[in-house]
Design a protein around this motif. Structure first.
Motif, PDB file in Angstrom:
ATOM      1  N   SER A  81      -0.999  -8.741  -1.796  1.00 54.83           N
ATOM      2  CA  SER A  81       0.328  -8.403  -2.146  1.00 54.83           C
ATOM      3  C   SER A  81       0.687  -8.994  -3.526  1.00 54.83           C
ATOM      4  N   MET A  82      -0.570  -8.685  -4.393  1.00 53.34           N
ATOM      5  CA  MET A  82      -0.307  -9.231  -5.758  1.00 53.34           C
ATOM      6  C   MET A  82      -0.664  -7.911  -6.770  1.00 53.34           C
ATOM      7  N   VAL A  83       0.115  -8.134  -7.915  1.00 52.87           N
ATOM      8  CA  VAL A  83      -0.050  -6.994  -8.948  1.00 52.87           C
ATOM      9  C   VAL A  83      -0.269  -7.719 -10.119  1.00 52.87           C
ATOM     10  N   GLU A 131      15.989  -1.867 -25.091  1.00 51.04           N
ATOM     11  CA  GLU A 131      16.006  -1.526 -23.716  1.00 51.04           C
ATOM     12  C   GLU A 131      14.743  -1.806 -22.993  1.00 51.04           C
ATOM     13  N   ARG A 132      14.861  -1.862 -21.705  1.00 47.73           N
ATOM     14  CA  ARG A 132      13.484  -1.928 -20.868  1.00 47.73           C
ATOM     15  C   ARG A 132      12.536  -0.743 -21.120  1.00 47.73           C
ATOM     16  N   GLU A 133      11.433  -0.971 -21.040  1.00 47.96           N
ATOM     17  CA  GLU A 133      10.734   0.283 -21.210  1.00 47.96           C
ATOM     18  C   GLU A 133       9.370   0.123 -20.253  1.00 47.96           C
ATOM     19  N   PHE A 134       8.733   1.350 -19.976  1.00 50.15           N
ATOM     20  CA  PHE A 134       7.663   1.330 -19.234  1.00 50.15           C
ATOM     21  C   PHE A 134       6.499   0.974 -19.626  1.00 50.15           C
ATOM     22  N   VAL A 135       5.557   0.261 -18.991  1.00 46.09           N
ATOM     23  CA  VAL A 135       4.305  -0.519 -19.732  1.00 46.09           C
ATOM     24  C   VAL A 135       3.250   0.255 -18.884  1.00 46.09           C
ATOM     25  N   ALA A 136       3.230   0.154 -17.504  1.00 50.97           N
ATOM     26  CA  ALA A 136       2.172   0.467 -16.935  1.00 50.97           C
ATOM     27  C   ALA A 136       2.505   0.599 -15.302  1.00 50.97           C
ATOM     28  N   ALA A 137       1.682   1.568 -14.567  1.00 50.02           N
ATOM     29  CA  ALA A 137       1.910   1.696 -13.323  1.00 50.02           C
ATOM     30  C   ALA A 137       0.694   1.914 -12.453  1.00 50.02           C
ATOM     31  N   SER A 138       0.729   1.757 -11.380  1.00 52.18           N
ATOM     32  CA  SER A 138      -0.405   1.825 -10.492  1.00 52.18           C
ATOM     33  C   SER A 138       0.238   2.433  -9.248  1.00 52.18           C
ATOM     34  N   ALA A 139      -0.244   3.848  -8.852  1.00 50.92           N
ATOM     35  CA  ALA A 139       0.305   4.663  -8.097  1.00 50.92           C
ATOM     36  C   ALA A 139      -0.137   4.244  -6.497  1.00 50.92           C
ATOM     37  N   ARG A 140       0.529   4.300  -5.511  1.00 55.47           N
ATOM     38  CA  ARG A 140       0.140   4.092  -4.240  1.00 55.47           C
ATOM     39  C   ARG A 140      -1.023   5.096  -3.933  1.00 55.47           C
ATOM     40  N   ILE A 177       0.760  -1.237   0.046  1.00 60.02           N
ATOM     41  CA  ILE A 177      -0.002  -0.069   0.009  1.00 60.02           C
ATOM     42  C   ILE A 177       0.930   1.352  -0.057  1.00 60.02           C
ATOM     43  N   ASN A 178       2.113   1.113   0.306  1.00 59.06           N
ATOM     44  CA  ASN A 178       2.987   2.222   0.530  1.00 59.06           C
ATOM     45  C   ASN A 178       3.964   2.295  -0.778  1.00 59.06           C
ATOM     46  N   TYR A 179       3.533   1.708  -1.905  1.00 59.28           N
ATOM     47  CA  TYR A 179       4.515   1.605  -3.048  1.00 59.28           C
ATOM     48  C   TYR A 179       3.795   1.924  -4.040  1.00 59.28           C
ATOM     49  N   HIS A 180       4.435   2.298  -4.992  1.00 55.48           N
ATOM     50  CA  HIS A 180       4.012   2.520  -6.572  1.00 55.48           C
ATOM     51  C   HIS A 180       4.373   1.028  -7.154  1.00 55.48           C
ATOM     52  N   MET A 181       3.431   0.488  -7.758  1.00 58.22           N
ATOM     53  CA  MET A 181       3.765  -0.685  -8.736  1.00 58.22           C
ATOM     54  C   MET A 181       3.827  -0.678  -9.968  1.00 58.22           C
ATOM     55  N   ALA A 182       4.545  -1.157 -10.682  1.00 48.65           N
ATOM     56  CA  ALA A 182       4.686  -1.133 -12.268  1.00 48.65           C
ATOM     57  C   ALA A 182       5.221  -2.252 -13.069  1.00 48.65           C
ATOM     58  N   THR A 187       9.076   4.108  -4.300  1.00 53.30           N
ATOM     59  CA  THR A 187       8.538   5.045  -3.432  1.00 53.30           C
ATOM     60  C   THR A 187       8.757   6.155  -3.717  1.00 53.30           C
ATOM     61  N   VAL A 188       9.167   6.725  -5.023  1.00 56.34           N
ATOM     62  CA  VAL A 188       9.519   7.823  -5.537  1.00 56.34           C
ATOM     63  C   VAL A 188       8.291   8.702  -5.700  1.00 56.34           C
ATOM     64  N   ALA A 189       8.490   9.957  -5.869  1.00 60.95           N
ATOM     65  CA  ALA A 189       7.418  10.881  -6.035  1.00 60.95           C
ATOM     66  C   ALA A 189       6.696  10.509  -7.453  1.00 60.95           C
ATOM     67  N   LEU A 190       5.235  10.977  -7.497  1.00 63.46           N
ATOM     68  CA  LEU A 190       4.583  10.403  -8.753  1.00 63.46           C
ATOM     69  C   LEU A 190       5.148  10.837 -10.212  1.00 63.46           C
ATOM     70  N   SER A 191       5.766  12.230 -10.014  1.00 64.20           N
ATOM     71  CA  SER A 191       6.479  12.628 -11.310  1.00 64.20           C
ATOM     72  C   SER A 191       7.258  11.563 -11.740  1.00 64.20           C
ATOM     73  N   GLY A 192       7.956  10.632 -11.073  1.00 62.17           N
ATOM     74  CA  GLY A 192       8.864   9.703 -11.488  1.00 62.17           C
ATOM     75  C   GLY A 192       8.326   8.171 -11.945  1.00 62.17           C
ATOM     76  N   ILE A 193       7.154   8.200 -11.634  1.00 59.45           N
ATOM     77  CA  ILE A 193       6.343   6.548 -11.557  1.00 59.45           C
ATOM     78  C   ILE A 193       6.791   5.983 -12.976  1.00 59.45           C
ATOM     79  N   ARG A 194       7.101   6.746 -14.120  1.00 63.12           N
ATOM     80  CA  ARG A 194       7.406   6.146 -15.635  1.00 63.12           C
ATOM     81  C   ARG A 194       8.813   5.788 -15.872  1.00 63.12           C
ATOM     82  N   ARG A 195       9.736   6.349 -14.647  1.00 60.78           N
ATOM     83  CA  ARG A 195      11.019   6.171 -15.065  1.00 60.78           C
ATOM     84  C   ARG A 195      11.713   4.878 -14.506  1.00 60.78           C
TER      85      ARG A 195
END
Length: 125
Positions: free
Chosen positions: A77-79, A44-53, A30-35, A100-108
């Motif tokens: 505890s499943m994504v 290279e590895r690339e962003f697909v999707a994220a679920s913000a905490r 619950i305290n983590y962004h999951m992606a 646990t980064v700020a939302l602005s970095g969720i795709r990085r």
């Protein structure tokens, strides 16, 4: 010790659906962004999707919007990554990650510290 373990990858045909799962241990989700990230062959590895905490907001890369859905069950505890209308260009190793980064970095990619071992998705045409 944080552990993420992906499963569900397999060989499918174009147009098929597939659901990937990521089992998480060692952290309170619950305290983590999951992606989900992916790494196509030779790329290279690339962003697909994220679920913000804690799980109310979701983000997608343009290539999968409308086809993929990320979801999470903090109590289990499943994504998950539901993938519909799969295309050959979706072929990749898919990785689950936590941050646990700020939302602005969720795709990085560099903002994520814990990663799973990956699960292979191959889409044939």
């Amino acid at each position: 010790q944080v552990q993420l373990s992906e499963s569900g990858g397999t060989l499918v045909q174009a147009g098929d659906s597939l659901r990937l799962s990521c089992a998480v241990s060692g952290l309170r989700m619950i305290n983590y962004h999951m992606a989900w990230f992916r790494q196509p062959p030779g790329k290279e590895r690339e962003f697909v999707a994220a679920s913000a905490r804690p799980g109310s907001s979701t983000y997608y890369t343009e290539a999968v919007k409308g086809r993929f859905t990320i979801s999470r069950d903090n109590s289990k505890s499943m994504v998950y990554l539901q993938m519909n209308g799969l295309k050959p260009e979706d072929t990749a190793t898919y990785y689950c990650a936590s941050s646990t980064v700020a939302l602005s970095g969720i795709r990085r990619l560099d903002m994520y510290r814990a990663w799973g071992q990956g699960t292979q998705v191959t889409v044939s045409s």
